[in-house]
Write an enzyme that holds these catalytic residues in place. Structure first.
Site, PDB file in Angstrom:
ATOM      1  N   ASP A 199       0.783  -1.252   0.000  1.00  0.00           N
ATOM      2  CA  ASP A 199       0.000   0.000   0.000  1.00  0.00           C
ATOM      3  C   ASP A 199       0.811   1.298   0.000  1.00  0.00           C
ATOM      4  OD1 ASP A 199      -2.199  -1.644   0.114  1.00  0.00           O
ATOM      5  OD2 ASP A 199      -2.886  -1.003   2.095  1.00  0.00           O
ATOM      6  N   HIS A 202      -0.783   5.300   0.929  1.00  0.00           N
ATOM      7  CA  HIS A 202      -0.432   6.137   2.088  1.00  0.00           C
ATOM      8  C   HIS A 202       0.328   7.387   1.633  1.00  0.00           C
ATOM      9  CE1 HIS A 202      -0.536   2.607   5.185  1.00  0.00           C
ATOM     10  NE2 HIS A 202      -1.221   2.291   4.116  1.00  0.00           N
ATOM     11  N   GLU A 246      -6.993  -3.273  -4.315  1.00  0.00           N
ATOM     12  CA  GLU A 246      -8.379  -2.986  -3.983  1.00  0.00           C
ATOM     13  C   GLU A 246      -8.736  -1.592  -4.523  1.00  0.00           C
ATOM     14  OE1 GLU A 246     -10.510  -4.424  -0.101  1.00  0.00           O
ATOM     15  OE2 GLU A 246      -9.406  -2.606   0.352  1.00  0.00           O
ATOM     16  N   GLU A 305      -7.588   5.337  -4.820  1.00  0.00           N
ATOM     17  CA  GLU A 305      -6.437   5.806  -4.038  1.00  0.00           C
ATOM     18  C   GLU A 305      -5.151   5.701  -4.864  1.00  0.00           C
ATOM     19  OE1 GLU A 305      -7.300   3.459  -0.407  1.00  0.00           O
ATOM     20  OE2 GLU A 305      -7.265   5.369   0.653  1.00  0.00           O
TER      21      GLU A 305
END
Ligand code: NAG
Ligand code: NAG
Ligand code: NAG
Length: 694
Positions: A440, A444, A516, A520
């Site tokens: 990820d 972030h 996912e 983002e």
């Protein structure tokens, strides 16, 4: 005089040239070094010369570098597994229900040396060594078998270089119904085998080799050195076999992507052998390719849609440009300002009074980006007096992460793989959603980069002071280079063949990498482009913009499921799902990492957040917006569980794309908001929509 003019022109051109050089990136800033206790050891698989450079952590061959290295990876059209000094291939078939689609790995053929030498690698394992990798390829060596595999994504052939005379064998778990040898073009040898599962495999060798033994499960060849290529015969076209014969002699050894001109992505393969190179394009490639020789009937099936033959050793891909703007693309009518401003004043007032309790890099980043949105919205609705107070919040929340003074967490540098980890993540692989094992990162860091970019825009002196730190955050996931003196691997999350990002990090998964939240990921590249804008760095802006554009088109292709659809997915799955929860290399899930598939509002929300000007490009298909909201609405009335107000906010955002009034009414009555969202941001979104009823 003429000479003087000439030299004047020369001086002028030198001056202009100097001015044109983009402000170079600053001397690299290094966060304090850490010896993580949770990271795996890359030297188990990578050759020593590769260990001196930063290494990929979310790549298409990641499983080959983790644990025993024996989980499969997908090299369209084959799934490939390496174990016990042999390589197994599967031309996978789909299994599916209305809730998932997957391509389980069942080996069709296994290639090995019939005798392995006594070679022992330093770790005493009989596994492969990764001796080279590039954007589109990886090279696996089996030192004990004298076999080297050039695994190039999208090659209809798997290519093996036998570098010392060795007897190679090809075996299968299916009964071999028939096998026949013949001379193919250029008098190479070709062996055709038919298996009981109805597959026909073609085996090409660079010089004639004799079959020394053939049973119903194994073919053994005489000692040989040279090239062996294996391909399954697709049944799409009666000419398939002739096409494979024709292109069997030119083999790729590696493939690179070129990020050159704006919105232009090039592919370039290194190849050997006579003839032209044949590679396969997936449906998104076909949308983006310009000037290609397409063999449209030569097709392989894949979970990502049909793969189609393309002739040539270089491609040019051109995504649709996207607007990279601080403010809404279409602007907001002045009569809507007052409603936004009254929400803005309340949200800004609450900023500096609420105490931040999270130490998570993810949730903290979201709070920073949320506040940064307020500053840009304040600019857009001309409410400048709230900006100093937002600036104060941004400085107080961002600086401790850049200075290393944040208590409870912070960024550190890991030299083993080359990248940032968090303090919490350096001793706990589950902390910060696995940030310490490179999961990820783009999500972030995208939020931090957004906040830093906005602060650098509204306070340039602050931006200049923290530029080195700012660049170390953005380069962790969008570094373009591949030179040994660099600190980060090339494009940590972005997959240059699939054309979207993967999360997943350094965890072994039977289904490959996964992602996912596409929104983002889009946010990460959009934010990188904003950072380029803030610092006048046109290269960073161009790279960020192109990756955002590609990520958006890939999300629309593989995550957004239209009813009438592009027919990529099976009917049963398409009927039940307007949004994929998690896309894996070889699986599609309707469930999420953190919620069941029934929570459709979360499935939509996680593919929507955070809301910013780029969101309207991601959801530019109005027909799809209508379908996905219609599909989600029944879930808002689920019995027995509270549906979060935060998630409802995102559903009504999508509704606002085609029904501005209806969505506005719902948004005005929401009682809460996602931690990265605010009433101000929702009202800004709705009032910047053009359409009222479509
Ligand atoms: C046969 O199947 C087993 C189980 O999937 C696998 O481990 C083995 O490698 C296969 N053998 C061949 C020759 O593909
Ligand atoms: C192979 O093809 C035959 C004839 O089309 C069919 O009857 C059989 O079910 C197929 N077998 C497999 C394993 O697909
Ligand atoms: C909305 O959903 C219903 C079923 O819930 C379906 O019958 C209808 O066709 C859908 N309408 C649109 C516009 O997608």
């Amino acid at each position: 005089m003429a000479r003087m003019l000439n030299s004047l022109a020369l001086i002028l051109s030198i001056v202009c040239f100097t001015l044109l050089i983009p402000q170079g990136t600053p001397a690299p800033f290094l966060f304090p070094a850490t010896q993580s206790t949770v990271l795996p050891e890359p030297s188990n698989f990578f050759t020593p010369n590769l260990l001196t450079t930063p290494l990929p952590t979310n790549s298409f061959f990641q499983n080959f570098a983790l644990k025993n290295g024996d989980q499969p990876e997908y090299f369209h059209p084959y799934t490939i597994r390496s174990a016990s000094s042999s390589l197994s291939l599967s031309y996978p078939s789909l299994s599916y229900t209305s809730a998932f689609i997957s391509q389980p790995f069942t080996p069709d053929l296994t290639i090995s040396a019939s005798q392995t030498s006594t070679f022992q690698d330093p770790n005493n394992n009989h596994h492969h060594v990764i001796s080279d990798f590039n954007d589109l390829s990886v090279t696996l060596d089996f030192p004990s078998s004298h076999l080297r595999f050039f695994l190039v994504r999208g090659s209809p052939f798997v290519t093996c270089f036998v570098y010392t005379p060795t007897a190679v064998s090809i075996s299968t778990n299916y009964t071999i119904l028939s096998s026949s040898s013949s001379l193919s073009s250029d008098s190479n040898t070709k062996v055709t085998i038919k298996l009981e599962n109805n597959q026909t495999w073609l085996i090409y060798t660079s010089s004639p080799i004799g079959l020394t033994d053939s049973t119903t499960s194994t073919l053994t060849f005489g000692e040989f050195s040279g090239i062996v290529r294996v391909a399954v015969l697709p049944d799409s076209d009666p000419k398939s076999e002739a096409i494979l014969d024709q292109f069997s002699t030119c083999y790729p050894t590696s493939g690179a992507a070129v990020l050159g001109k704006p919105y232009t992505l090039g592919y370039k393969w290194e190849n050997n052998g006579p003839g032209d190179l044949l590679m396969l394009a997936h449906p998104l490639h076909l949308q983006l390719l310009s000037h290609a020789t397409v063999l449209k009937d030569f097709k392989y099936k894949s979970i990502d849609g049909d793969l189609v033959g393309i002739v040539g050793d270089s491609w040019v891909l051109q995504p649709k440009p996207v607007p990279i703007t601080w403010h809404s693309v279409g602007g907001i009518k002045e009569n809507f300002y007052s409603e936004i401003i009254s929400a803005l004043r309340r949200d800004v007032e609450a900023l500096n009074s609420a105490e931040i309790t999270t130490t998570s890099s993810y949730f903290y980043g979201k709070l920073i980006a949320r506040a940064a949105r307020l500053a840009l919205i304040a600019e857009e609705v001309a409410c400048l007096d709230v900006i100093p107070s937002i600036k104060k919040f941004l400085i107080e929340t961002i600086e401790p992460w850049l200075e290393g003074t944040f208590s409870g967490n912070g960024f550190l540098y890991d030299a083993k793989w080359g990248g940032l980890v968090t303090k919490q993540g350096s001793t706990d692989s589950g902390a910060d959603f696995g940030f310490g094992i490179y999961n990820d990162h783009h999500f972030h860091l995208g939020y931090f980069v957004y906040g830093v970019s906005v602060l650098a825009k509204i306070e340039p002196a602050w931006g200049a002071k923290y530029k080195p730190q700012a660049y170390s955050l953005v380069e962790d996931f969008i570094n373009k280079g591949k030179l040994s003196n660099l600190l980060y691997p090339r494009l940590r999350s972005f997959d240059l063949y699939k054309l979207h990002s993967w999360a997943g990090g350094l965890t072994e998964f039977a289904d490959g990498r996964n992602q996912e939240s596409t929104s983002e990921a889009v946010n990460a590249y959009y934010s990188a482009a904003m950072m380029g804008k803030a610092y006048g760095d046109t290269q960073l802006e161009a790279t960020g913009s192109m990756l955002a554009a590609l990520e958006i088109q890939a999300a629309q292709m593989w995550w957004h499921v239209r009813e009438g659809g592009n027919k990529i997915y099976e009917k049963d799955f398409t009927r039940e799902n307007r949004m994929v929860g998690v896309v894996w290399s070889t699986k599609r899930d309707s469930g999420l990492w953190f919620a069941p598939s029934e929570a459709r509002e979360i499935r939509l929300g996680i593919q929507m957040l955070p809301i910013s000007p780029i969101t309207e490009v991601l959801f530019s298909d109005v027909g799809f917006a209508r379908e996905v909201v219609n599909w989600t609405l029944p879930a808002l009335h689920r019995e027995g569980e509270g549906v979060g107000e935060g998630w409802k906010g995102f559903v009504h955002c999508v509704q606002g794309i085609y029904d501005k009034e209806g969505a506005l009414e719902k948004i005005r009555s929401l009682k809460g908001f996602d931690d990265g969202n605010s009433l101000t941001n929702l009202l800004w979104w709705i009032h910047s929509r053009k359409l009222s009823k479509v």
